[in-house]
Design an enzyme around this catalytic site. Structure first.
Site, PDB file in Angstrom:
ATOM      1  N   ASP A 165      23.205  -9.180  13.997  1.00  0.00           N
ATOM      2  CA  ASP A 165      23.336  -7.210  13.835  1.00  0.00           C
ATOM      3  C   ASP A 165      25.028  -6.823  14.852  1.00  0.00           C
ATOM      4  O   ASP A 165      24.766  -5.590  14.290  1.00  0.00           O
ATOM      5  CB  ASP A 165      22.501  -7.804  15.640  1.00  0.00           C
ATOM      6  CG  ASP A 165      21.383  -7.449  15.389  1.00  0.00           C
ATOM      7  OD1 ASP A 165      20.468  -7.628  13.785  1.00  0.00           O
ATOM      8  OD2 ASP A 165      20.114  -7.943  16.418  1.00  0.00           O
ATOM      9  N   ARG A 211      27.112 -10.607  32.498  1.00  0.00           N
ATOM     10  CA  ARG A 211      26.774  -9.523  31.422  1.00  0.00           C
ATOM     11  C   ARG A 211      28.066  -8.538  32.181  1.00  0.00           C
ATOM     12  O   ARG A 211      28.942  -7.770  31.549  1.00  0.00           O
ATOM     13  CB  ARG A 211      25.321  -8.218  31.870  1.00  0.00           C
ATOM     14  CG  ARG A 211      24.729  -8.932  30.601  1.00  0.00           C
ATOM     15  CD  ARG A 211      25.127  -9.255  28.722  1.00  0.00           C
ATOM     16  NE  ARG A 211      24.177  -9.718  28.629  1.00  0.00           N
ATOM     17  CZ  ARG A 211      23.797 -11.078  27.430  1.00  0.00           C
ATOM     18  NH1 ARG A 211      25.240 -11.025  27.330  1.00  0.00           N
ATOM     19  NH2 ARG A 211      22.394 -11.898  26.716  1.00  0.00           N
ATOM     20  N   ASP A 227      19.189  -7.037  29.054  1.00  0.00           N
ATOM     21  CA  ASP A 227      20.805  -6.962  29.172  1.00  0.00           C
ATOM     22  C   ASP A 227      21.291  -5.534  28.195  1.00  0.00           C
ATOM     23  O   ASP A 227      21.793  -4.726  28.781  1.00  0.00           O
ATOM     24  CB  ASP A 227      20.580  -8.480  27.332  1.00  0.00           C
ATOM     25  CG  ASP A 227      20.803  -9.357  28.162  1.00  0.00           C
ATOM     26  OD1 ASP A 227      20.802  -9.166  29.103  1.00  0.00           O
ATOM     27  OD2 ASP A 227      19.363 -10.038  26.936  1.00  0.00           O
ATOM     28  N   SER A 261      15.319 -15.728  20.101  1.00  0.00           N
ATOM     29  CA  SER A 261      15.866 -14.979  20.742  1.00  0.00           C
ATOM     30  C   SER A 261      16.634 -15.868  21.778  1.00  0.00           C
ATOM     31  O   SER A 261      15.831 -15.860  22.643  1.00  0.00           O
ATOM     32  CB  SER A 261      15.749 -13.388  21.337  1.00  0.00           C
ATOM     33  OG  SER A 261      16.777 -12.953  22.068  1.00  0.00           O
TER      34      SER A 261
HETATM   35  N1  ARG Z   1      15.194 -13.451  30.552  1.00  0.00           N
HETATM   36  C1  ARG Z   1      16.750 -13.162  30.481  1.00  0.00           C
HETATM   37  C2  ARG Z   1      16.954 -12.192  31.187  1.00  0.00           C
HETATM   38  O1  ARG Z   1      16.966 -10.607  31.228  1.00  0.00           O
HETATM   39  C3  ARG Z   1      16.813 -13.605  29.274  1.00  0.00           C
HETATM   40  C4  ARG Z   1      17.744 -12.713  28.719  1.00  0.00           C
HETATM   41  C5  ARG Z   1      18.177 -14.027  27.064  1.00  0.00           C
HETATM   42  N2  ARG Z   1      18.729 -12.339  26.476  1.00  0.00           N
HETATM   43  C6  ARG Z   1      18.209 -13.032  25.100  1.00  0.00           C
HETATM   44  N3  ARG Z   1      18.678 -11.591  23.776  1.00  0.00           N
HETATM   45  N4  ARG Z   1      18.067 -13.608  24.291  1.00  0.00           N
HETATM   46  O2  ARG Z   1      17.814 -12.584  32.013  1.00  0.00           O
END
Ligand code: ARG
Length: 414
Positions: free
Chosen positions: A24, A105, A134, A186
């Protein structure tokens, strides 16, 4: 004629991209050049997803035409500046998820914004999809650190909707196309654990398949002997493992290994995203779950009753704010200050036992413990003045007596 020449040689605007080296964001390096006419600066942050250095990611960005690329080892800063605060706040979203993605992040964004300033970039870009949390965290953190920067999220706007379309675009534009099959999940991982979603997990009745786990062994295959260990804390921060002092980064790495070996740290939950979607999320968080559990236990020794009860609410509020992308915000800063003030006396040791997927706390001690043996004991050394209890309870129940006479317990007896 002259005007045209000037237009062609005018310097391009710059964009700083959070680059992972995957398909990506590699497509993005090219896409931002060709579709947005931008010069791309690619930054890869290591927050513990990789033990090795990520020089290859930097090189790949240059190969794709980035004008500047950097691989930054953010692990120590992540542990010291972010995870220390998460431990102080017992950070757990919906009482279950230790926030690993939400915590990384703000740190990555801090560096992206710094680099944007250094290079005079007008844009910052990330590779998050339009459905997750995210994207919210990237965008809010950028807005909070520099409201003048413009955020680009190519996945939210491009029309490469399937992996096939993306691979085709990649092949046409000279972006190396992965030869291996797409990973069915993912995944996001760092020092604080590993998040796994999508694929067969989208059916919440499905048990996670055995092959998704990489940090934890199957509890049924964990050692038959329990393993005891001790973590030392100083003012709320873990500082030693089995008596050996070490930086938090090393301690987390060791704890991931130790707890993972005993199959501890697996989580399976239905989670509520900020964008209004419920999702089935699976995590493995050996060190984070263990450290938060042990830290909270030590707090129960060192806090009075009011602080224990009140801080539970603060911890939950802190966790929801961080989950929701409000790391850089007024309230979160104020709650950090509250937590820091409570941590002053959270010093001592907690002992735990790992056994086939479980972690049980089996001991704790602190020089500042409000736990008092002489008050607690039923033995000879008891110093508690029992004779004071009757008077205390008399006043404590005075209002109940009046209430009972006037109104009675009514329907509560039915
Ligand atoms: N659900 C979790 C969060 O929002 C994990 C997100 C993980 N990201 C990913 N691209 N798999 O913090």
């Amino acid at each position: 004629m002259t005007t045209q020449t000037n237009a062609q040689t005018a310097p391009k605007e710059k964009v700083v991209l959070a680059y992972s080296g995957g398909l990506d964001t590699s497509v993005m390096v090219k896409w931002l050049q060709t579709e947005k006419n931008l010069d791309v600066i690619a930054i890869c942050g290591n927050v513990g997803q990789d033990a090795e250095d990520l020089e290859w990611v930097k090189q790949k960005a240059y190969d794709l035409g980035a004008i500047y690329a950097e691989s930054l080892d953010m692990r120590e800063e992540y542990a010291e500046e972010i995870l220390t605060k998460a431990i102080a706040a017992n950070g757990m979203y919906e009482d279950t998820y230790p926030l690993l993605s939400a915590l990384s992040r703000p740190l990555i964004v801090k560096h992206l914004v710094d680099i944007a300033h250094k290079h005079g970039a007008k844009y910052v870009a990330h590779g998050c999809t339009g459905k997750g949390n995210d994207q919210v965290r990237f965008d809010t953190s950028i807005a909070a650190l520099d409201p003048n920067l413009i955020v680009l999220a190519p996945v939210r706007e491009w029309d490469l909707l399937t992996r096939e379309q993306e691979m085709e675009w990649a092949a046409e534009h000279g972006v190396p196309v992965p030869t291996t099959a797409a990973k069915p999940y993912s995944i996001d991982d760092n020092l604080w654990g590993r998040a796994i979603e999508c694929g067969v997990l989208e059916d919440p009745m499905n048990e996670p398949p055995a092959d998704i786990w990489t940090m934890t062994v199957d509890p049924t295959e964990a050692p038959d002997e329990p393993e005891y260990f001790t973590v030392g804390f100083e003012a709320g921060k873990p500082v030693s493992l089995n008596g050996e002092q070490m930086p938090l980064l090393d301690l987390i790495i060791k704890m991931n290994e130790l707890c993972g070996k005993h199959g501890f740290g697996r989580i399976d939950l239905i989670e509520d995203r900020v964008v209004g979607i419920k999702s089935h999320e699976v995590y493995e968080c050996p060190a984070s779950l263990a450290l938060i559990k042990m830290h909270h236990d030590l707090e129960t020794m060192c806090f009075d009753r009011n602080t224990i009860i009140y801080k539970h609410d603060v911890d939950q509020k802190w966790s929801t704010l961080v989950y929701d992308g409000m790391w850089y915000s007024q309230l979160k800063e104020a709650l950090d200050a509250f937590c820091a003030s409570t941590q002053k006396f959270v010093t001592g040791e907690v002992r735990a036992k790992l056994y086939k997927g479980s972690l049980t706390i089996v001991g704790r001690q602190s020089p500042y413990a409000i736990y008092d043996y002489n008050l607690a004991t039923y033995g000879d050394e008891d110093t508690f003045d029992r004779s004071a209890s009757a008077g205390f309870i008399k006043l404590y129940s005075l209002e109940l007596q009046t209430w009972s006479r006037k109104q009675g317990p009514g329907s509560q007896l039915k």
